[in-house]
Design an enzyme around this catalytic site. Structure first.
Site, short mmCIF file in Angstrom:
data_model
loop_
_atom_site.label_atom_id
_atom_site.label_comp_id
_atom_site.label_asym_id
_atom_site.label_seq_id
_atom_site.Cartn_x
_atom_site.Cartn_y
_atom_site.Cartn_z
N ARG A 3 4.12 -0.39 5.29
CA ARG A 3 4.94 0.38 6.24
C ARG A 3 5.13 1.81 5.78
O ARG A 3 6.06 2.49 6.20
CB ARG A 3 6.29 -0.30 6.45
CG ARG A 3 7.15 -0.39 5.20
CD ARG A 3 8.42 -1.17 5.46
NE ARG A 3 9.25 -1.25 4.28
CZ ARG A 3 10.48 -0.82 4.18
NH1 ARG A 3 11.06 -0.23 5.20
NH2 ARG A 3 11.17 -0.95 3.06
N ASP B 250 4.26 -3.67 -8.60
CA ASP B 250 3.95 -2.68 -7.57
C ASP B 250 5.10 -1.72 -7.35
O ASP B 250 4.98 -0.79 -6.54
CB ASP B 250 3.56 -3.37 -6.26
CG ASP B 250 4.62 -4.34 -5.77
OD1 ASP B 250 4.83 -5.37 -6.45
OD2 ASP B 250 5.25 -4.09 -4.73
N ASP C 290 11.14 3.05 -5.17
CA ASP C 290 11.47 1.93 -4.30
C ASP C 290 12.90 1.43 -4.48
O ASP C 290 13.16 0.48 -5.22
CB ASP C 290 10.46 0.78 -4.45
CG ASP C 290 9.12 1.12 -3.82
OD1 ASP C 290 9.13 1.80 -2.77
OD2 ASP C 290 8.08 0.72 -4.34
#
Length: 500
Positions: free
Chosen positions: A99, A258, A268
């Site tokens: 996304r 990740d 993130d």
């Protein structure tokens, strides 16, 4: 790229130079953002835009269209990056940007290359069953926490803009959709190397490693073994980064491979949070059912993740696999030693020590054990200790942080005995402590209040106020003293969510 997407006028806000787009095509998938209905610019980080050398006036006019993905700027080469990752210890050979779309790279005013990425910009070939969109709440959380981390002096991706899409996204309910514009030194992750290694693409691993050295560690080109030196450098940056997390009570929440950036930035900000009361096993993430990524587990998880990077780099470190493993193991062992050194150095600063003695670790550990046993607020206790270092009258405030003041007084006696052997004047010490012990952090209940007001009522005033306070975390800010306070029992937020 879809012909329906408009280009900027010649006076474009950006000047792109897209090095990642010049790498082999299997490193990514070219993907234009999906247009949205009625984009509205919630927030533009004008200071960061100027730092990046962008035209702020153009972004004020056209930022809603650009940062929603409705208008792709001249020179952008939108793409979704491919990567793999261990998620809660389980390897997934292909994840990728499901996304997020990298618009491109710019060279900022200091000469550094920076990525500009849109999160929530629509489906990509890596979306699997996801809609490629983001809800407003997670976008605001990432904006707040990434800017808070940067203001604290901790390497982190940055928030450039947030845009409402004018469309709903379906989660457990219909929520307002949004797009987040993120800036990073790069979005290359441990999982990026894992993706190439898992396919047996040794040539690709070398190309990526050379790219990373050129982009993030150019001095290593002259090293005797540049790839071993790269591994050492990445491990060193991660050791320093995670030590900084612990020193401000930060819990990432999802330390999958990740989500570990090769650049050494925090990346993130999903179910992340800052601790209130000190407890080393604190977990906020709703998906971390077994505490894998608890506060105290973060250094060990960092080491585990970096071991996975070492596995991917083995063919480059030495053609003799046994020799490569021996050298990589030495590096990963040194990570633990380096982390401890970074952490203890930082904790000495937090309790006001400029010199080092053998008993300092025990003194720090005694304070942390006392804080845990007595339910002391991590941030507030250290800030009050900073005041006490310069003003004996501040002792009452410090000991009030603990349920049993006598226990705190006993520790203070040991602390003062140690300070007597540390050559700093009280005022100098207090000032130094206040530079590393923040008065203000992104307390979870404040973040949730700002998100709730925006999502439920369309009121962004709490969001703006919180950003303003967190931009100066080490200053006193008497007018905003209430933002220093821990949550009341009814305000405590015990779980945070990924937002995917």
């Amino acid at each position: 790229m879809s012909s329906a997407l408009q280009k900027n006028r010649p006076d474009t806000a950006f000047s792109f130079d897209n090095s990642y787009a010049r790498l082999p095509p299997h490193f990514f998938a070219r993907q234009a953002p999906t247009q949205v209905a009625e984009p509205w610019l919630i927030k533009l980080n004008e200071t960061l835009a100027e730092e990046l050398g962008l035209d702020v006036e153009i972004l004020k006019r056209e930022g809603a269209a650009i940062f929603s993905g409705n208008r792709v700027p001249d020179g952008a080469e939108p793409l979704a990056m491919a990567y793999a990752g261990h998620q809660f210890g389980q390897f997934v050979p292909l994840l990728g940007d499901g996304r997020a779309i990298l618009l491109g790279e710019v060279i900022d005013r200091s000469g550094k290359r920076r990525d500009i990425q849109l999160k929530g910009a629509g489906q990509t070939p890596f979306s699997r069953r996801g809609d490629g969109r983001a809800a407003l709440g997670p976008v605001l959380r990432e904006y707040i926490v990434s800017e808070a981390m940067s203001a604290l002096g901790i390497p982190a991706t940055r928030a450039l803009a947030a845009v409402l899409t004018g469309e709903g996204v379906r989660r457990e309910e219909i929520l307002p959709g949004a797009v987040f514009a993120r800036v990073a030194a790069s979005h290359i992750r441990v999982g990026t190397f894992q993706y190439l290694a898992a396919t047996g693409d040794e040539d690709g691993v070398k190309v990526l490693a050379d790219h990373v050295i050129e982009r993030h560690y150019p001095a290593l080109k002259a090293a005797e073994n540049p790839y071993l030196a790269l591994y050492e450098a990445v491990c060193d940056r991660q050791a320093a980064l995670i030590a900084r997390w612990l020193q401000v009570g930060f819990i990432h929440g999802v330390m999958n491979t990740d989500n570990m950036a090769i650049s050494g930035e925090t990346i993130d900000f999903g179910p992340c949070a800052f601790m209130d009361s000190y407890d080393p096993m604190t977990v906020f993430s709703s998906i971390d059912q077994h505490g894998r990524y608890a506060y105290a587990n973060q250094p060990g998880i960092g080491q585990w993740n970096l071991a996975r990077l070492g596995e991917a780099l083995l063919p480059l470190i030495d053609p003799d696999r046994d020799k490569a493993i021996e050298q990589a193991n030495a590096v990963i062992k040194a990570y633990g030693e380096r982390f401890h050194a970074f952490w203890l150095q930082g904790m000495r600063g937090k309790i006001g020590l400029a010199s080092a003695e053998d008993g300092d670790l025990e003194l720090v550990q005694a304070l942390l054990a006392l804080m845990q046993a007595q339910g002391a607020d991590f941030t507030l206790a250290f800030r009050r200790l900073s005041a006490l270092a310069g003003d004996p009258e501040a002792e009452a405030a410090f000991v009030s942080s603990f349920r049993e003041p006598a226990a705190a007084v006993e520790w203070l006696a040991q602390w003062r005995e140690r300070l007597a052997r540390d050559a700093q004047a009280p005022g100098e010490r207090a000032a130094a402590m206040k530079r590393v012990n923040p008065a203000f952090i992104a307390r979870n209940h404040r973040v949730e209040q700002a998100i709730e007001a925006a999502v439920e009522d369309g009121d962004f005033s709490l969001f703006e106020a919180l950003l303003a306070v967190l931009s100066k975390p080490y200053e006193e800010q008497p007018a905003f003293a209430a933002y220093m306070d821990p949550p009341k029992p009814e305000e405590r937020v015990l779980q945070t969510f990924c937002g995917t």
